[in-house]
Design a protein around this motif. Structure first.
Motif, PDB file in Angstrom:
ATOM      1  N   GLY A  62     -10.551  46.334   3.042  1.00 58.99           N
ATOM      2  CA  GLY A  62      -9.947  45.170   3.683  1.00 58.99           C
ATOM      3  C   GLY A  62      -8.453  45.018   3.414  1.00 58.99           C
ATOM      4  N   LEU A  63      -8.014  45.463   2.229  1.00 61.84           N
ATOM      5  CA  LEU A  63      -6.591  45.344   1.907  1.00 61.84           C
ATOM      6  C   LEU A  63      -5.719  45.938   3.019  1.00 61.84           C
ATOM      7  CD1 LEU A  63      -4.137  44.963  -0.058  1.00 61.84           C
ATOM      8  CD2 LEU A  63      -4.702  47.212  -0.995  1.00 61.84           C
ATOM      9  N   VAL A  66      -5.482  43.792   6.073  1.00 59.21           N
ATOM     10  CA  VAL A  66      -4.672  42.596   5.877  1.00 59.21           C
ATOM     11  C   VAL A  66      -3.184  42.960   5.908  1.00 59.21           C
ATOM     12  CG1 VAL A  66      -4.073  40.802   4.198  1.00 59.21           C
ATOM     13  CG2 VAL A  66      -6.462  41.330   4.679  1.00 59.21           C
ATOM     14  N   HIS A 208      -6.331  40.626  -4.121  1.00 56.83           N
ATOM     15  CA  HIS A 208      -7.364  40.840  -3.099  1.00 56.83           C
ATOM     16  C   HIS A 208      -8.723  40.992  -3.750  1.00 56.83           C
ATOM     17  CE1 HIS A 208      -4.696  41.325   0.436  1.00 56.83           C
ATOM     18  NE2 HIS A 208      -3.820  41.563  -0.530  1.00 56.83           N
ATOM     19  N   ASN A 209      -8.710  41.474  -4.980  1.00 61.28           N
ATOM     20  CA  ASN A 209      -9.973  41.580  -5.706  1.00 61.28           C
ATOM     21  C   ASN A 209      -9.652  41.630  -7.192  1.00 61.28           C
ATOM     22  OD1 ASN A 209     -12.451  42.138  -6.754  1.00 61.28           O
ATOM     23  ND2 ASN A 209     -12.994  43.589  -5.132  1.00 61.28           N
ATOM     24  N   VAL A 257      -7.057  35.502  -1.527  1.00 59.32           N
ATOM     25  CA  VAL A 257      -7.272  35.597  -0.092  1.00 59.32           C
ATOM     26  C   VAL A 257      -8.242  34.580   0.515  1.00 59.32           C
ATOM     27  CG1 VAL A 257      -6.448  37.952   0.151  1.00 59.32           C
ATOM     28  CG2 VAL A 257      -8.789  37.554  -0.604  1.00 59.32           C
ATOM     29  N   ASN A 290      -7.665  35.044   4.777  1.00 54.84           N
ATOM     30  CA  ASN A 290      -7.229  36.141   5.649  1.00 54.84           C
ATOM     31  C   ASN A 290      -7.632  35.880   7.092  1.00 54.84           C
ATOM     32  OD1 ASN A 290      -6.238  37.814   3.605  1.00 54.84           O
ATOM     33  ND2 ASN A 290      -8.232  38.789   3.273  1.00 54.84           N
ATOM     34  N   GLU A 421     -16.970  37.238  -3.209  1.00 58.56           N
ATOM     35  CA  GLU A 421     -16.288  37.821  -2.047  1.00 58.56           C
ATOM     36  C   GLU A 421     -14.926  37.158  -1.902  1.00 58.56           C
ATOM     37  OE1 GLU A 421     -15.742  40.553  -0.026  1.00 58.56           O
ATOM     38  OE2 GLU A 421     -17.927  40.446   0.007  1.00 58.56           O
ATOM     39  N   PRO A 422     -13.870  37.838  -2.341  1.00 61.00           N
ATOM     40  CA  PRO A 422     -12.543  37.218  -2.272  1.00 61.00           C
ATOM     41  C   PRO A 422     -12.273  36.626  -0.878  1.00 61.00           C
ATOM     42  CG  PRO A 422     -12.442  39.279  -3.468  1.00 61.00           C
ATOM     43  CD  PRO A 422     -13.838  39.161  -2.962  1.00 61.00           C
ATOM     44  N   CYS A 423     -12.454  37.438   0.139  1.00 67.95           N
ATOM     45  CA  CYS A 423     -12.375  36.882   1.494  1.00 67.95           C
ATOM     46  C   CYS A 423     -13.503  37.445   2.329  1.00 67.95           C
ATOM     47  CB  CYS A 423     -11.030  37.188   2.150  1.00 67.95           C
ATOM     48  SG  CYS A 423     -11.023  36.554   3.827  1.00 67.95           S
ATOM     49  N   GLY A 424     -13.481  38.774   2.518  1.00 66.88           N
ATOM     50  CA  GLY A 424     -14.463  39.396   3.405  1.00 66.88           C
ATOM     51  C   GLY A 424     -13.936  39.313   4.827  1.00 66.88           C
ATOM     52  N   LEU A 425     -13.938  40.449   5.504  1.00 69.71           N
ATOM     53  CA  LEU A 425     -13.498  40.445   6.903  1.00 69.71           C
ATOM     54  C   LEU A 425     -14.689  40.694   7.825  1.00 69.71           C
ATOM     55  CD1 LEU A 425     -10.273  42.648   6.480  1.00 69.71           C
ATOM     56  CD2 LEU A 425     -10.432  40.159   6.485  1.00 69.71           C
TER      57      LEU A 425
HETATM   58  C1  GLC Z   1     -10.740  43.061  -0.889  1.00 70.05           C
HETATM   59  C2  GLC Z   1     -11.812  41.993  -1.030  1.00 70.05           C
HETATM   60  C3  GLC Z   1     -12.239  41.417   0.309  1.00 70.05           C
HETATM   61  C4  GLC Z   1     -10.998  40.995   1.098  1.00 70.05           C
HETATM   62  C5  GLC Z   1     -10.022  42.159   1.205  1.00 70.05           C
HETATM   63  C6  GLC Z   1      -8.751  41.798   1.933  1.00 70.05           C
HETATM   64  O1  GLC Z   1     -11.279  44.196  -0.311  1.00 70.05           O
HETATM   65  O2  GLC Z   1     -12.937  42.509  -1.717  1.00 70.05           O
HETATM   66  O3  GLC Z   1     -13.080  40.306   0.137  1.00 70.05           O
HETATM   67  O4  GLC Z   1     -11.378  40.585   2.386  1.00 70.05           O
HETATM   68  O5  GLC Z   1      -9.654  42.607  -0.083  1.00 70.05           O
HETATM   69  O6  GLC Z   1      -8.042  40.761   1.317  1.00 70.05           O
END
Ligand code: GLC
Length: 516
Positions: A62-63, A66, A208-209, A257, A290, A421-425
């Motif tokens: 996911g990084l 983003v 991000h994590n 995030v 995000n 789950e910091p954000c999860g897309l």
């Molecule tokens: C990391 C996190 C995920 C987040 C992503 C983008 O992969 O595990 O939850 O969406 O970064 O910020």
């Protein structure tokens, strides 16, 4: 001479009338002398992202998405000069690499080392990307997982600082992402801020994590990272070097995030040991959810799909489902819900919950499709499940972006029961493709999916408990069989705003606040 000098007046007139109410407007200022109109062009604020991956060039998670989509969204506002700097990995796609322009090379000091650093440039969507070339560090398959990752990313971060003077580009804000970019903030605040051109650069660090912190033995601080022991107190945590901790201490602001994750990482359950540092620095923390790039993920144009569709016309989604079932050798059953998971196969994605109750779910008329790789115990478990439930379960133990899009489009229910789950897309992408998310209320899942019972866009459960999850999966399956309610829910999911529109505005506010 013919110029008439009017007397300056401060008198206010009441000439503008709105809805019958007289509004006071200041009288036009008196003209004293004619001046050529002055055009004031405000210089664009300069934002530099420092990151270890960015879509579309190189992505492991996911990084990358983003970095790619947020930089584009910020640049799209026309008010910022947005640039991104990345390592030039061997795996950067050839299609892009052939258009990179070599703009020069420098030598970068890293403690006693002096390393070659080639600089390449590429521009897309008003974002300028720089790539740091050094074959010794980056001509290897993949991005991470080498014994010398600490040295590789130290070289990368030190190169970033040196490249700024090579380019004569000194950003207003340097925004570093995850531990691989943490040293850029540390170098800025311990070495470079003493140079006049660097002194006003503000640093933001985004987590991000929190699981990956960049931990190393203290005895390499000077010899490898080139940071004086005078600054040991900044990076030291738990008798180790902790680069994430160092960046949090050094930066003016740090973010994560999603708003919920920003709260969670103050708690030992989520913090992987860093909660005391997070709490101490809480005054400079904020959580910004995000977004996803709505053009990149659009069921109306996505080239991977068997058919196109939109919230207004869902006919194509049924075709996507039928073709997916054929492709995966599942019986073609339009009225049997497909539950999908697209995930890394690691415990914090909630797979232990799935393992506990999936066979109870499978007693019902459902199909289950899983795509992902990860820990071998889960890979083996899901491969075995597919063997035992042939015609009902498909486990694709691989990662394939084309197949992932076909699944996002062809499935009905998307399961994401993460422990954290910091954000999860994925839950946002699934929703955009009309596949209704079932999530645990944690981090960005909680901030993006709201419960159906409260007129929301998906299904949620709170406690990390397999039977709570089983219950809401049941609720989702029941709702699926109510055609009218389901199609309303699908439309709701598809029309939820997951774009960067709001969140890019929050980053803007954050940057501008720091520059005051
Ligand atoms: C990391 C996190 C995920 C987040 C992503 C983008 O992969 O595990 O939850 O969406 O970064 O910020």
């Amino acid at each position: 001479m013919g110029t008439v000098t009017q007397k300056k007046t401060t008198k206010k007139s009441t000439e503008k009338v709105e809805e019958g109410i007289a509004v006071e407007v200041p009288a036009a200022p008196a003209v004293e002398e004619e001046k050529p109109a002055e055009i004031v062009v405000e210089a664009k604020k300069k934002i530099l992202f420092v990151a270890s991956e960015a879509a579309p060039f190189i992505a492991t998670g996911g990084l990358a998405e983003v970095i790619g989509s947020l930089s584009k969204a910020l640049a799209g506002k026309g008010k910022y000069d947005v640039r991104v700097i990345l390592p030039l990995y061997q795996d950067i796609k050839k299609d892009y690499r052939k258009d990179f322009k070599f703009i020069g090379n420098i030598f970068v000091p890293l403690s006693w080392r002096n390393q070659y650093c080639g600089i390449f440039e590429y521009t897309a969507d008003n974002v300028t990307f720089y790539f740091v070339d050094n074959e010794y560090y980056f001509k290897r398959p993949g991005c991470y997982g080498y014994y010398d990752d600490g040295e590789r990313f130290a070289f990368f971060c030190r190169s970033v600082m040196e490249i700024l003077s090579f380019l004569n580009f000194y950003p207003d804000v340097m925004h570093c992402h995850d531990w691989q970019a943490a040293l850029a903030a540390l170098y800025l605040k311990t070495i470079y801020c003493f140079r006049p051109e660097y002194q006003f650069i503000r640093a933001v660090f985004t987590i991000h994590n929190i699981e990956y912190q960049g931990k190393y033995s203290l005895d390499i601080l000077e010899d490898l990272f080139g940071i004086s022991y005078r600054y040991q107190y900044l990076v030291e945590y738990d008798r180790c070097i902790n680069l994430m901790k160092g960046a949090i201490e050094c930066c003016e602001r740090f973010t994560t995030v999603s708003p919920t994750y920003a709260g969670e990482i103050k708690d030992p359950y989520y913090s992987h040991g860093l909660d005391p540092i997070i709490r101490r620095n809480e005054f400079k923390l904020c959580g910004i959810l995000n977004g996803i790039d709505p053009d990149y993920y659009d069921p109306a144009t996505d080239k991977s799909l068997f058919a196109h569709y939109s919230a207004e016309d869902l006919a194509g989604k049924a075709v996507c489902k039928e073709e997916l079932q054929k492709m995966l050798n599942l019986p073609v059953k339009p009225d049997t819900p497909i539950i999908a998971m697209i995930t890394r196969l690691v415990t914090h994605k909630g797979l232990d919950l799935v393992r506990e109750v999936i066979e109870q779910v499978l007693r019902q008329d459902v199909q289950f499709v899983l795509l992902g790789t990860g820990d071998s115990s889960y890979e083996n478990y899901f491969a075995d499940l597919a063997r035992r439930y042939t015609g009902k379960v498909v486990s694709a133990i691989t990662f394939n972006s084309d197949l992932s899009r076909k699944i996002y489009a062809g499935a009905d229910i998307f399961l994401m029961p993460s422990k954290s789950e910091p954000c999860g897309l994925s839950q946002m992408i699934a929703s955009r493709y009309g596949t209704v998310a079932v999530v645990r209320e944690t981090g960005g899942l909680r901030d993006s999916i709201t419960p159906y019972g409260l007129d929301g866009n998906g299904f949620t459960f709170k406690n990390y408990d397999a039977y709570d999850m089983l219950y809401v999966i049941g609720e989702a399956i029941n709702t699926y069989h109510n055609k009218e309610a389901w199609s309303r829910l699908v439309k709701k999911a598809m029309t939820t705003d997951f774009t960067w529109a709001t969140s890019a505005g929050y980053y803007e506010g954050l940057y501008l606040g720091m520059l005051k």
